[in-house]
Scaffold this motif. Structure first.
Motif, short mmCIF file in Angstrom:
data_model
loop_
_atom_site.label_atom_id
_atom_site.label_comp_id
_atom_site.label_asym_id
_atom_site.label_seq_id
_atom_site.Cartn_x
_atom_site.Cartn_y
_atom_site.Cartn_z
N UNK A 179 0.94 -1.33 0.03
CA UNK A 179 0.01 -0.02 -0.06
C UNK A 179 0.85 1.23 -0.06
N UNK A 180 1.96 1.30 0.57
CA UNK A 180 2.94 2.22 0.69
C UNK A 180 3.46 2.64 -0.78
N UNK A 181 3.66 1.50 -1.50
CA UNK A 181 4.26 1.62 -2.90
C UNK A 181 3.14 2.50 -3.62
N UNK A 182 1.86 1.86 -3.45
CA UNK A 182 0.62 2.41 -4.23
C UNK A 182 0.63 4.25 -3.82
N UNK A 183 0.61 4.28 -2.78
CA UNK A 183 0.75 5.76 -2.23
C UNK A 183 1.64 6.68 -2.87
N UNK A 184 2.84 6.06 -2.94
CA UNK A 184 4.30 6.70 -3.67
C UNK A 184 3.81 7.19 -5.10
N UNK A 185 3.34 6.03 -5.81
CA UNK A 185 2.98 6.24 -7.19
C UNK A 185 1.93 7.41 -7.29
N UNK A 186 0.82 7.34 -6.40
CA UNK A 186 -0.24 8.23 -6.70
C UNK A 186 0.47 9.53 -6.37
N UNK A 187 1.14 9.92 -5.33
CA UNK A 187 1.78 11.12 -4.75
C UNK A 187 2.43 11.60 -5.87
#
Length: 464
Positions: A179-187
């Motif tokens: 989930x942290x990777x998903x947040x990083x991609x989005x941000x």
């Protein structure tokens, strides 16, 4: 810090030569400039830590030059040299934030002492920045910590992925930070100003998955008293993160495939399609390809989701990151629980590095939180770490006749005695049996005074 670099600016060229000679003899790398107008150009091509500037110079005075220097590099410390200690200049200097003044004619001992103090402060600041950077800068990326090659490669890949709008598929064991990777991609993407909606498919009953994802119209089913938009509409123009995608049911799989192909959703109870502009990131900790082979997951949907893949390594494959993660997590845990800041002993850290962490980062956090709460003193020690599979290893190697209610410390002691007996006191072989390092074994032999119970062989020094 590398070389100590000083720029001296004075329209008196003779004074420049003297100051340069004295400071170079003291070990400084010195640059001089007699024309203050040229300093901005110099600072664009060269970096210095300190600028020694005369107050009264033709064309541009010292205070004006100070402003120019601050605009170019706010980290440069400026020392003003003046023979005119007037109040107006002093007040103006205070307003500008200048703290260092030297009276002309210069006392060179005072100059060297002033520079020494400034560089000591700068070097201390740099050391703290480096230490902080190990956690918050150089070795972090969008709140993810890692200096290992595997994580640095992933950070670079995330940066590349964020620049495009492709569908992303994240794989990795539970607790690795999907989930942290998903947040990083989005941000880091152009969609960052819009919402990131996360949904764990494993947490939603199969019968509710369609309504959660695609929404429903009023009267679509019993209990649908109002129209409700689904997660896709909520994430319009943003990103939708579908965690545990392997748990999605077949009906929802068909609709999800349609969204990926047409960028349209059809809410339950409606015959109208709604346009959605959503980037989809999905994740799984299972072998989704195997689920395709078993017929549990649509093959066409699998390939639609699996456009760009990020495979997160388990913690046991990025051991060099464990000290960084442990220090940061412990700091956060102590702050959150209003505990005094604690450190991790070398033996405890070595044990953590050797441990396999089946629960990955999530397990590491939990182990540290328990240790922070139960440990006494300022250090977390091996005995404070409740690591289940390590303790299981200790029990497995112990005598089969050990009572079930025996204290863990006694189980550990007997396990070590048993392993040493099997290896005839060979510590290296015993450590391998126990799944720990020789250093930790030696610590425990001393702790439990096992050398008094079973003969322990030590390395013999070679005869000279």
């Amino acid at each position: 810090m590398s070389a100590r670099k000083v720029l001296v600016v004075d329209d008196n060229r003779s004074a420049l030569k003297v100051i340069k000679a004295i400071l170079e003899e003291a070990g400084y790398e010195v640059y001089t400039e007699a024309e203050p107008e040229k300093v901005p150009l110099f600072l664009k091509r060269e970096t210095v830590q300190v600028a020694l500037v005369d107050l009264k110079m033709p064309g541009m005075d010292g205070l004006e030059l100070y402003r120019k220097i601050r605009q170019l590099d706010k980290d440069v410390v400026v020392i003003i040299m003046t023979a005119f200690g007037n109040i107006e200049s002093a007040v103006e200097a205070m307003k500008l934030g200048i703290e260092n003044y030297l009276q002309k004619p210069l006392n060179f001992d005072e100059l060297k002492m002033t520079l020494q103090k400034i560089f000591e402060k700068l070097e201390m600041k740099e050391e703290l920045a480096i230490l902080k950077g190990q956690i918050e800068g150089k070795n972090t990326f969008e709140n993810m910590i890692g200096k290992s090659k595997k994580m640095r490669d992933i950070f670079r890949k995330i940066t590349s992925i964020a620049a495009v709008d492709s569908t992303v598929f994240i794989t990795g064991e539970s607790g690795t930070g999907k989930e942290m990777v998903a947040k990083a991609i989005h941000n880091l993407s152009k969609r960052a100003k819009y919402k990131l909606i996360s949904i764990n498919m494993a947490a939603i009953p199969e019968g509710l998955q369609e309504s959660e994802l695609f929404g429903y119209q009023k009267g679509a089913f019993t209990g649908a008293y109002n129209t409700k938009p689904g997660k896709f509409e909520a994430a319009d123009k943003g990103t939708l993160f579908l965690d545990e995608i392997g748990n999605i049911n077949h009906k929802a799989q068909v609709k999800l495939l349609r969204v990926l192909e047409e960028r349209k959703v059809e809410p339950l109870g409606s015959n109208k399609l709604k346009d959605v502009d959503v980037r989809i990131i999905s994740a799984t900790n299972s072998d989704l390809k195997e689920e395709v082979n078993k017929g549990n997951f649509r093959e066409d949907l699998y390939y639609r989701l699996n456009v760009i893949t990020i495979n997160l390594p388990p913690l046991r494959e990025r051991k060099s990151d464990i000290p960084l993660l442990a220090v940061q997590f412990l700091k956060e845990i102590c702050l959150r629980n209003s505990l005094e800041q604690k450190s991790i002993s070398d033996d405890a850290l070595e044990l953590m590095i050797e441990y396999r962490w089946p629960g990955n980062i999530r397990e590491l956090k939990n182990v540290l939180e328990e240790a922070a709460v139960i440990s006494s003193g300022n250090y977390i020690r091996p005995s404070d770490l409740n690591m289940s599979s390590y303790n299981d290893t200790m029990r497995d190697s112990a005598d089969d006749m050990i009572p079930a209610n025996m204290p863990l410390s006694e189980v550990e002691k007997r396990s070590i005695i048993n392993a040493l007996s099997k290896t005839r006191g060979n510590q290296t072989h015993a450590a391998k049996i126990l799944g720990i390092t020789r250093k930790i074994l030696m610590h425990k032999i001393e702790k439990y005074q096992i050398a008094d119970i079973v003969p322990v062989r030590t390395k013999r020094k070679k005869m000279s």
